[in-house]
Design a protein around this motif. Structure first.
Motif, PDB file in Angstrom:
ATOM      1  N   LEU A  63     -18.558 -55.476  10.373  1.00 24.24           N
ATOM      2  CA  LEU A  63     -18.056 -54.997   9.086  1.00 24.24           C
ATOM      3  C   LEU A  63     -16.790 -55.767   8.720  1.00 24.24           C
ATOM      4  O   LEU A  63     -15.881 -55.918   9.541  1.00 24.24           O
ATOM      5  N   LEU A  64     -16.759 -56.267   7.477  1.00 27.23           N
ATOM      6  CA  LEU A  64     -15.586 -56.966   6.951  1.00 27.23           C
ATOM      7  C   LEU A  64     -15.074 -56.208   5.733  1.00 27.23           C
ATOM      8  O   LEU A  64     -15.865 -55.844   4.862  1.00 27.23           O
ATOM      9  N   ALA A  65     -13.763 -55.972   5.672  1.00 29.05           N
ATOM     10  CA  ALA A  65     -13.221 -55.189   4.561  1.00 29.05           C
ATOM     11  C   ALA A  65     -11.843 -55.700   4.157  1.00 29.05           C
ATOM     12  O   ALA A  65     -11.047 -56.113   5.000  1.00 29.05           O
ATOM     13  N   ASN A  66     -11.594 -55.655   2.855  1.00 24.14           N
ATOM     14  CA  ASN A  66     -10.295 -55.998   2.285  1.00 24.14           C
ATOM     15  C   ASN A  66      -9.947 -54.898   1.284  1.00 24.14           C
ATOM     16  O   ASN A  66     -10.210 -55.030   0.089  1.00 24.14           O
ATOM     17  N   PRO A  67      -9.380 -53.787   1.765  1.00 23.65           N
ATOM     18  CA  PRO A  67      -9.119 -52.641   0.897  1.00 23.65           C
ATOM     19  C   PRO A  67      -8.154 -52.990  -0.243  1.00 23.65           C
ATOM     20  O   PRO A  67      -7.341 -53.906  -0.108  1.00 23.65           O
ATOM     21  N   PRO A  68      -8.224 -52.249  -1.343  1.00 24.22           N
ATOM     22  CA  PRO A  68      -7.299 -52.471  -2.470  1.00 24.22           C
ATOM     23  C   PRO A  68      -5.925 -51.883  -2.185  1.00 24.22           C
ATOM     24  O   PRO A  68      -5.576 -50.808  -2.659  1.00 24.22           O
ATOM     25  N   PHE A  69      -5.124 -52.618  -1.393  1.00 19.12           N
ATOM     26  CA  PHE A  69      -3.830 -52.101  -0.971  1.00 19.12           C
ATOM     27  C   PHE A  69      -2.677 -52.498  -1.882  1.00 19.12           C
ATOM     28  O   PHE A  69      -1.553 -52.061  -1.690  1.00 19.12           O
ATOM     29  N   GLY A  70      -2.930 -53.355  -2.864  1.00 17.47           N
ATOM     30  CA  GLY A  70      -1.837 -53.826  -3.713  1.00 17.47           C
ATOM     31  C   GLY A  70      -1.270 -52.767  -4.625  1.00 17.47           C
ATOM     32  O   GLY A  70      -0.095 -52.769  -4.949  1.00 17.47           O
ATOM     33  N   LYS A  71      -2.106 -51.835  -5.040  1.00 19.51           N
ATOM     34  CA  LYS A  71      -1.657 -50.778  -5.939  1.00 19.51           C
ATOM     35  C   LYS A  71      -1.620 -49.449  -5.187  1.00 19.51           C
ATOM     36  O   LYS A  71      -2.373 -49.239  -4.250  1.00 19.51           O
ATOM     37  N   ASP A  72      -0.749 -48.588  -5.623  1.00 18.86           N
ATOM     38  CA  ASP A  72      -0.603 -47.292  -4.965  1.00 18.86           C
ATOM     39  C   ASP A  72      -1.679 -46.336  -5.479  1.00 18.86           C
ATOM     40  O   ASP A  72      -1.411 -45.379  -6.198  1.00 18.86           O
ATOM     41  N   ILE A  73      -2.921 -46.611  -5.078  1.00 24.86           N
ATOM     42  CA  ILE A  73      -4.060 -45.814  -5.532  1.00 24.86           C
ATOM     43  C   ILE A  73      -4.230 -44.613  -4.612  1.00 24.86           C
ATOM     44  O   ILE A  73      -4.321 -44.770  -3.392  1.00 24.86           O
ATOM     45  N   LYS A  74      -4.283 -43.433  -5.187  1.00 30.73           N
ATOM     46  CA  LYS A  74      -4.412 -42.210  -4.396  1.00 30.73           C
ATOM     47  C   LYS A  74      -5.824 -41.629  -4.528  1.00 30.73           C
ATOM     48  O   LYS A  74      -6.434 -41.666  -5.590  1.00 30.73           O
ATOM     49  N   VAL A  75      -6.315 -41.106  -3.425  1.00 30.13           N
ATOM     50  CA  VAL A  75      -7.590 -40.390  -3.413  1.00 30.13           C
ATOM     51  C   VAL A  75      -7.277 -38.902  -3.394  1.00 30.13           C
ATOM     52  O   VAL A  75      -6.486 -38.437  -2.567  1.00 30.13           O
TER      53      VAL A  75
END
Length: 283
Positions: A63-75
């Motif tokens: 598994l390869l992943a590059n999460p969207p960490f640039g913005k402070d996105i909240k779940v």
């Protein structure tokens, strides 16, 4: 490309980007059938039927992943959050952390990505994920590091330059590669890339010649190919090195740059030639 159709699966929440990925796979020779437009953090039983037929937890070898960490996105949302251990508060114990029963009201997307990625892997499966450097040394993120390390084997850590995602993203990142549910090996392979071919504005930069004190206009300053060469030749010399896993675990620091002894020696040699005295910051 039949192997891609059978073996490669991808999830992308953004409809446009998922179409781009499908188009790229088609250009390479099909394989587009394995790309799905889906929110990978939703409950898997809420995914579209076509996605559920092809993607399931605990099934993947790599598994390869590059999460969207640039913005402070909240779940947000209890139903969505409670499926994740990392969406709960954790408390520090003597040498570890334990999950409490208190669910957070929200959590950043990159933290949940770590858990979802691990749960998509089968035992022995390998994960490579790009994450902000703070996950690998900051006390406030230590419970996340504990979660990643527990029961898993960290095989590689790659220190990326601060300019890697600039000018679009200012995050300083590290790549971690690990094997799920495997004992930790004695030594962790580490590598450091000083530069990646462009500056903070995205403009090309060229390798600096320390002897001539000028940039070599014939060579783009990108250390990634040199790291690959050292890895393939099994010649851990300048950019690649090994660190005792017990040392990294005891220090709670998994940032390769912290252990980069060849760079320290290089600086010492340059200082010696220039008859300069190196003074520690603490002094």
């Amino acid at each position: 490309m039949a192997s891609a159709i059978k073996c490669i699966r991808g999830i992308e929440k953004d409809e446009f980007l998922s179409k781009v990925a499908k188009a790229y796979m088609a250009i390479l020779g099909d394989g587009k059938g394995g790309i799905f437009c889906e929110d990978s953090l939703k409950l898997p039983n809420e995914w579209k039927s076509t996605t559920k037929q092809q993607i399931d937890l605990g099934k993947f070898d790599v598994l390869l992943a590059n999460p969207p960490f640039g913005k402070d996105i909240k779940v947000k949302g209890e139903e969505k959050l409670k499926q994740f251990d990392l969406a709960y508060n954790w408390k520090k114990e003597i040498d570890a952390f334990s999950k409490t029963n208190k669910l957070k009201k929200e959590e950043t997307i990159q933290i949940l990505f770590i858990e979802r990625s691990l749960k998509l892997l089968k035992d022995g499966g390998r994960m490579g994920i790009v994450l902000p450097e703070t996950f690998f040394h900051a006390p406030k993120s230590r419970y996340v590091l504990h979660y990643m390390l527990k029961g898993n084997n960290v095989t590689w850590m790659l220190d990326l330059p601060h300019n890697t995602f600039r000018p679009h993203n200012n995050a300083k990142c590290v790549v971690i590669i690990l094997e799920k549910n495997r004992p930790q090996q004695d030594e962790i392979n580490m590598a450091v890339a000083e530069e990646i071919g462009h500056d903070h504005q995205g403009k090309e930069i060229y390798r600096w010649d320390y002897l001539k004190r000028e940039a070599n206009k014939k060579e783009l300053w990108d250390d990634i190919p040199l790291i690959i060469n050292e890895f393939e030749a099994n010649s851990f010399n300048k950019y690649c090195f090994k660190v005792k896993s017990k040392s990294a675990i005891s220090k709670n620091i998994f940032v390769p740059r912290y252990y980069w002894q060849s760079k320290i020696k290089e600086i010492e040699n340059l200082a010696r030639k220039e008859k300069l005295e190196l003074v520690p910051i603490k002094d």
